[in-house]
Structure formats: C-alpha cells, structure tokens
Motif scaffolding. Structure first.
Motif, PDB file in Angstrom:
ATOM      1  N   PHE A 159    -133.151 -64.500  97.916  1.00 32.61           N
ATOM      2  CA  PHE A 159    -132.720 -63.673  96.790  1.00 32.61           C
ATOM      3  C   PHE A 159    -133.720 -62.547  96.535  1.00 32.61           C
ATOM      4  CE2 PHE A 159    -130.603 -67.706  96.157  1.00 32.61           C
ATOM      5  CZ  PHE A 159    -129.322 -67.323  95.798  1.00 32.61           C
ATOM      6  N   LEU A 160    -134.995 -62.870  96.759  1.00 32.96           N
ATOM      7  CA  LEU A 160    -136.035 -61.862  96.556  1.00 32.96           C
ATOM      8  C   LEU A 160    -135.827 -60.665  97.478  1.00 32.96           C
ATOM      9  CD1 LEU A 160    -138.478 -62.085  94.671  1.00 32.96           C
ATOM     10  CD2 LEU A 160    -139.856 -62.640  96.670  1.00 32.96           C
ATOM     11  N   LEU A 161    -135.306 -60.968  98.656  1.00 34.32           N
ATOM     12  CA  LEU A 161    -135.062 -59.921  99.653  1.00 34.32           C
ATOM     13  C   LEU A 161    -134.095 -58.865  99.122  1.00 34.32           C
ATOM     14  CD1 LEU A 161    -135.412 -59.039 102.625  1.00 34.32           C
ATOM     15  CD2 LEU A 161    -133.452 -60.473 103.157  1.00 34.32           C
ATOM     16  N   PHE A 162    -132.984 -59.315  98.560  1.00 37.46           N
ATOM     17  CA  PHE A 162    -132.003 -58.367  98.051  1.00 37.46           C
ATOM     18  C   PHE A 162    -132.531 -57.629  96.822  1.00 37.46           C
ATOM     19  CE2 PHE A 162    -129.397 -61.344 100.506  1.00 37.46           C
ATOM     20  CZ  PHE A 162    -128.745 -60.449 101.318  1.00 37.46           C
ATOM     21  N   GLY A 163    -133.351 -58.309  96.020  1.00 35.80           N
ATOM     22  CA  GLY A 163    -133.989 -57.627  94.885  1.00 35.80           C
ATOM     23  C   GLY A 163    -134.890 -56.506  95.355  1.00 35.80           C
ATOM     24  N   GLY A 164    -135.650 -56.766  96.430  1.00 33.24           N
ATOM     25  CA  GLY A 164    -136.540 -55.744  96.974  1.00 33.24           C
ATOM     26  C   GLY A 164    -135.778 -54.548  97.504  1.00 33.24           C
ATOM     27  N   ILE A 165    -134.670 -54.819  98.172  1.00 34.53           N
ATOM     28  CA  ILE A 165    -133.847 -53.715  98.697  1.00 34.53           C
ATOM     29  C   ILE A 165    -133.293 -52.882  97.557  1.00 34.53           C
ATOM     30  CG2 ILE A 165    -131.734 -53.175  99.958  1.00 34.53           C
ATOM     31  CD1 ILE A 165    -132.294 -55.775 101.554  1.00 34.53           C
ATOM     32  N   LEU A 166    -132.786 -53.546  96.520  1.00 38.71           N
ATOM     33  CA  LEU A 166    -132.263 -52.800  95.364  1.00 38.71           C
ATOM     34  C   LEU A 166    -133.369 -52.004  94.687  1.00 38.71           C
ATOM     35  CD1 LEU A 166    -129.833 -55.449  93.793  1.00 38.71           C
ATOM     36  CD2 LEU A 166    -129.239 -53.382  95.074  1.00 38.71           C
ATOM     37  N   GLY A 167    -134.573 -52.600  94.604  1.00 38.50           N
ATOM     38  CA  GLY A 167    -135.707 -51.885  94.000  1.00 38.50           C
ATOM     39  C   GLY A 167    -136.070 -50.646  94.803  1.00 38.50           C
ATOM     40  N   ALA A 168    -136.117 -50.795  96.127  1.00 33.80           N
ATOM     41  CA  ALA A 168    -136.459 -49.651  96.984  1.00 33.80           C
ATOM     42  C   ALA A 168    -135.404 -48.557  96.883  1.00 33.80           C
ATOM     43  CB  ALA A 168    -136.598 -50.122  98.434  1.00 33.80           C
ATOM     44  N   LEU A 169    -134.130 -48.949  96.936  1.00 37.15           N
ATOM     45  CA  LEU A 169    -133.055 -47.951  96.841  1.00 37.15           C
ATOM     46  C   LEU A 169    -133.031 -47.306  95.451  1.00 37.15           C
ATOM     47  CD1 LEU A 169    -130.150 -49.794  98.708  1.00 37.15           C
ATOM     48  CD2 LEU A 169    -131.451 -47.816  99.492  1.00 37.15           C
ATOM     49  N   GLY A 170    -133.250 -48.129  94.406  1.00 31.18           N
ATOM     50  CA  GLY A 170    -133.217 -47.590  93.036  1.00 31.18           C
ATOM     51  C   GLY A 170    -134.312 -46.562  92.810  1.00 31.18           C
ATOM     52  N   SER A 171    -135.543 -46.873  93.254  1.00 31.04           N
ATOM     53  CA  SER A 171    -136.652 -45.926  93.055  1.00 31.04           C
ATOM     54  C   SER A 171    -136.437 -44.661  93.878  1.00 31.04           C
ATOM     55  CB  SER A 171    -137.976 -46.588  93.421  1.00 31.04           C
ATOM     56  OG  SER A 171    -137.911 -47.094  94.735  1.00 31.04           O
ATOM     57  N   PHE A 172    -135.905 -44.834  95.100  1.00 28.78           N
ATOM     58  CA  PHE A 172    -135.629 -43.657  95.919  1.00 28.78           C
ATOM     59  C   PHE A 172    -134.559 -42.767  95.267  1.00 28.78           C
ATOM     60  CE2 PHE A 172    -132.247 -42.286  98.872  1.00 28.78           C
ATOM     61  CZ  PHE A 172    -132.820 -41.095  99.261  1.00 28.78           C
ATOM     62  N   LEU A 173    -133.487 -43.397  94.747  1.00 27.14           N
ATOM     63  CA  LEU A 173    -132.426 -42.604  94.106  1.00 27.14           C
ATOM     64  C   LEU A 173    -132.944 -41.903  92.857  1.00 27.14           C
ATOM     65  CD1 LEU A 173    -129.370 -45.018  94.523  1.00 27.14           C
ATOM     66  CD2 LEU A 173    -129.755 -42.840  95.676  1.00 27.14           C
ATOM     67  N   LEU A 174    -133.859 -42.578  92.123  1.00 24.45           N
ATOM     68  CA  LEU A 174    -134.459 -41.942  90.936  1.00 24.45           C
ATOM     69  C   LEU A 174    -135.218 -40.678  91.333  1.00 24.45           C
ATOM     70  CD1 LEU A 174    -135.104 -42.050  87.914  1.00 24.45           C
ATOM     71  CD2 LEU A 174    -137.043 -43.548  88.459  1.00 24.45           C
ATOM     72  N   VAL A 175    -136.044 -40.807  92.389  1.00 20.55           N
ATOM     73  CA  VAL A 175    -136.791 -39.635  92.874  1.00 20.55           C
ATOM     74  C   VAL A 175    -135.823 -38.555  93.347  1.00 20.55           C
ATOM     75  CG1 VAL A 175    -138.339 -38.810  94.700  1.00 20.55           C
ATOM     76  CG2 VAL A 175    -138.826 -40.953  93.527  1.00 20.55           C
ATOM     77  N   TYR A 176    -134.790 -38.983  94.059  1.00 22.05           N
ATOM     78  CA  TYR A 176    -133.847 -38.023  94.633  1.00 22.05           C
ATOM     79  C   TYR A 176    -133.132 -37.213  93.544  1.00 22.05           C
ATOM     80  CZ  TYR A 176    -129.963 -36.208  97.382  1.00 22.05           C
ATOM     81  OH  TYR A 176    -129.052 -35.381  97.982  1.00 22.05           O
ATOM     82  N   PHE A 177    -132.681 -37.900  92.486  1.00 21.68           N
ATOM     83  CA  PHE A 177    -131.939 -37.178  91.456  1.00 21.68           C
ATOM     84  C   PHE A 177    -132.842 -36.363  90.536  1.00 21.68           C
ATOM     85  CE2 PHE A 177    -128.651 -40.390  92.532  1.00 21.68           C
ATOM     86  CZ  PHE A 177    -127.659 -39.489  92.894  1.00 21.68           C
ATOM     87  N   ILE A 178    -134.115 -36.780  90.410  1.00 15.40           N
ATOM     88  CA  ILE A 178    -135.064 -35.962  89.641  1.00 15.40           C
ATOM     89  C   ILE A 178    -135.309 -34.627  90.350  1.00 15.40           C
ATOM     90  CG2 ILE A 178    -137.479 -35.762  88.919  1.00 15.40           C
ATOM     91  CD1 ILE A 178    -137.454 -38.761  88.373  1.00 15.40           C
ATOM     92  N   ALA A 179    -135.482 -34.698  91.678  1.00 16.23           N
ATOM     93  CA  ALA A 179    -135.894 -33.506  92.428  1.00 16.23           C
ATOM     94  C   ALA A 179    -134.770 -32.892  93.243  1.00 16.23           C
ATOM     95  CB  ALA A 179    -137.043 -33.889  93.360  1.00 16.23           C
ATOM     96  N   LYS A 180    -133.548 -33.305  92.994  1.00 16.21           N
ATOM     97  CA  LYS A 180    -132.423 -32.807  93.784  1.00 16.21           C
ATOM     98  C   LYS A 180    -132.308 -31.278  93.688  1.00 16.21           C
ATOM     99  CE  LYS A 180    -127.461 -33.591  94.330  1.00 16.21           C
ATOM    100  NZ  LYS A 180    -126.278 -34.239  93.730  1.00 16.21           N
ATOM    101  N   ASN A 181    -132.180 -30.650  94.828  1.00 16.69           N
ATOM    102  CA  ASN A 181    -132.014 -29.184  94.918  1.00 16.69           C
ATOM    103  C   ASN A 181    -133.241 -28.401  94.445  1.00 16.69           C
ATOM    104  OD1 ASN A 181    -129.369 -29.655  95.766  1.00 16.69           O
ATOM    105  ND2 ASN A 181    -128.594 -29.588  93.660  1.00 16.69           N
ATOM    106  N   LYS A 182    -134.404 -29.070  94.347  1.00 23.22           N
ATOM    107  CA  LYS A 182    -135.589 -28.366  93.845  1.00 23.22           C
ATOM    108  C   LYS A 182    -136.711 -28.284  94.870  1.00 23.22           C
ATOM    109  CE  LYS A 182    -134.405 -29.711  89.153  1.00 23.22           C
ATOM    110  NZ  LYS A 182    -134.649 -30.622  88.035  1.00 23.22           N
ATOM    111  N   GLY A 183    -136.424 -28.600  96.120  1.00 26.02           N
ATOM    112  CA  GLY A 183    -137.406 -28.393  97.178  1.00 26.02           C
ATOM    113  C   GLY A 183    -138.271 -29.596  97.463  1.00 26.02           C
ATOM    114  N   THR A 184    -139.002 -29.501  98.592  1.00 26.12           N
ATOM    115  CA  THR A 184    -139.829 -30.615  99.067  1.00 26.12           C
ATOM    116  C   THR A 184    -140.990 -30.913  98.129  1.00 26.12           C
ATOM    117  OG1 THR A 184    -139.273 -29.991 101.335  1.00 26.12           O
ATOM    118  CG2 THR A 184    -141.164 -31.426 101.031  1.00 26.12           C
TER     119      THR A 184
END
Length: 323
Positions: free
Chosen positions: A107-132
């Motif tokens: 179960f921890l495995l799926f939690g880790g995957i969701l955590g990794a995807l969630g943090s990545f999506l947070l970064v992505y939507f914060i900086a979307k269309n605003k450059g590297t």
C-alpha cells in the motif's frame, strides 16, 4: 559505447553472483531451537537475498534513468530526479502513511506514486507556460514545503519508537525489500521507462534549444509533461520501498556522459547499468565491510555523492571559465 555497456553488464553479473552465493553454504546446516539441523538456504535466497538484490538493481537503474532524463530536459548536469518535487513527494506520502496508518509496503508503494505525481503536478501547474526557470523555482518551493511537512511529522511522533522507525526509513535502506511490492512496482517502472523512451527525440533536440525542437515538429509542453511524468513514475515506484536514496540519479548519468559523449537518448542504458552497479556496490559494502556496517545506504550514497557533486561543480566552473 557497446564495449562500455558490455563491461558494465558483465561486472553487474559478477556482483549479482557474489550477492547470491557468498557464504550461502553457511545456512545449509543451521540448528533450530530443538537442535535439529535445518537447511535454510532456499529461505535465505528467496526471502532475503533475491528481493534485496532485485530492489537494489531496480532502484539504482530507475533513479539513474530518471536523472538522465532530468539532465537532458534541463540541459544541466546538476539536475536530479528530485528537482521537481517527485522524490520529496513520494517521501512525504510514505512518511505520512507510515506514521498514521502503518501500512504494509504494497500500500505504501501506491501512496508514494500518488505523492510523486501529486507534487509533480503541483509544480507543473504553478509554473505552466512560464518557462524552465519558473519550473525550477517552483520545484525548489515545493521541495521546501514537503521537507517542512516531513519535519512536522517527525516532530509530532507519538513515541520514540515511531520516531526511530521514521528516522531509519528516511536514511534509506534495502532491508525492507519484499518480493510482492517489488513485483508490483515493476509495471510502474516499465511505464515510466516507456514514457521516457517515447520522448527520446525531444531530449536530443533540446541540446539545440527549445526553439529548434519546436521547429522540428515537437510539442514542447506535451513532451515536457510526458517526460516528467515518466520521472515521477520511476521515482514514486521505488522510493517507498527504500526510503530516501540520493545522489545516484545525479552521479550515474553524469559519469555516463563523461565516458561516452552522446545524446541523452543514447545514455539511458549506460546510466541505468551504472546506477544499478553503484547501488549494488553500496549495499554489498554495508553488508560485508565492517567499517560500513552501521551506515544506512542512503547515508553512504550521500557520503560518496557529495564529493562527486563538488567535483562536478568545480568541473563546470573550469569549463565556463575556458568558454
């Protein structure tokens, strides 16, 4: 390049054979509580050595391949799989589940995957269309936020035992390796690798600049999203099983680039072999060299990786001075 990959593969096979068979005969005639001699070799092999060996290879290769993608994506040898928060996201989710629910590794495995995807999506939507640059800054901010969340969970531990367990997990180790979560993580790792393989042309064209990539028919936003999604899957599928293991994703692809000066897409295999080798060597050192026996593998990779990072920084500085 083929000769180097073949050498790394042969060396990896030799280490695998050592990890499997070293002193295995010592478990052939162990005596149980009743004094009866029992052959424990199959138990040691299937329940301890093979899961630990498989986890070392899978984690080392995954982190190195993810690091190679990140360094190609940002055109920077200091980029690592955790740059956009995926590693800290997986770590925070795992610590949260360990602290509040004490869930098994599956179960921890799926939690880790969701955590990794969630943090990545947070970064992505914060900086979307605003450059590297904005993407990197957003990653730094999210990493700091997640680091604070981990510290908060540790400071609120209800007992010294819980605090000790969390602290041990955060230092990284392969002693929790189990065959079930290892097999469950395999298709996720394969999915992440496929994402990166599909975007290999994008990473190669980025060496000529994002504008050039766009003129060659690449959709940069879509390719960026798929590439970082692949990194999040690779990191999220492995970190919950091992705890925090740093520097492998930074060092292995960098050394691969030094030895074979090729495009990012041609470094995946070499980086993966090198990452698997580095983590396996570190694990064997902890198991069989008394000087390292009290060190967790995440701490050992940090001790080895930090001087390498300083060396990379000095090398980059000299290269910039020459240019």
């Amino acid at each position: 390049m083929k000769r180097l990959n073949l050498s790394l593969f042969v060396l990896l096979l030799l280490l695998i054979a050592f990890a499997i068979f070293h002193q295995l005969g010592d478990f052939a005639h162990l005596r149980n509580a009743q004094g009866i001699a029992t052959d424990m070799r199959s138990l040691v092999l299937w329940d301890i050595r093979l899961p630990r060996l498989g986890l070392a290879i899978l984690t080392g290769a995954s982190l190195a391949v993810a690091g190679n993608a990140m360094q190609g994506l940002f055109q920077n040898p200091l980029a690592s799989p955790g740059l956009l928060g995926a590693a800290n996201g997986a770590t925070t989710a795992s610590v949260f589940l360990l602290y509040y629910f004490s869930l098994p590794l599956s179960f921890l495995l799926f939690g880790g995957i969701l955590g990794a995807l969630g943090s990545f999506l947070l970064v992505y939507f914060i900086a979307k269309n605003k450059g590297t640059t904005m993407m990197i800054l957003a990653g730094v901010a999210v990493n700091m936020l997640l680091g604070s969340a981990i510290a908060l969970l540790l400071s609120n531990a209800q007992s010294l035992w819980a605090l000790a367990e969390l602290y041990r997990w955060l230092q990284g180790s392969l002693i929790w390796a189990k065959i079930t979560p290892l097999l469950l993580s395999l298709p996720i790792v394969v999915g992440g690798a496929i994402c990166l393989y599909c975007q290999r042309r994008y990473l190669d064209l980025l060496t000529f600049g994002e504008e050039t990539a766009s003129t060659m028919g690449i959709d940069p936003k879509r390719s960026f999203f798929i590439t970082t999604l692949g990194v999040a899957l690779l990191v999220g599928a492995t970190i919950p099983q091992t705890g925090t293991i740093g520097f492998i994703g930074l060092i292995a692809p960098h050394f691969a680039r030094i030895w074979i000066k090729k495009q990012p897409s041609q470094l995946y295999l070499t980086s993966g072999l090198m990452g698997a080798l580095l983590l396996l060597v570190a694990d064997l050192a902890i198991q069989y060299i008394p000087f390292f026996s009290h060190i967790y593998i995440g701490t050992l990779t940090a001790i080895i990786g930090a001087p390498c990072l300083i060396w990379i920084l000095l090398t980059q500085q000299r290269r910039l001075a020459r240019d």
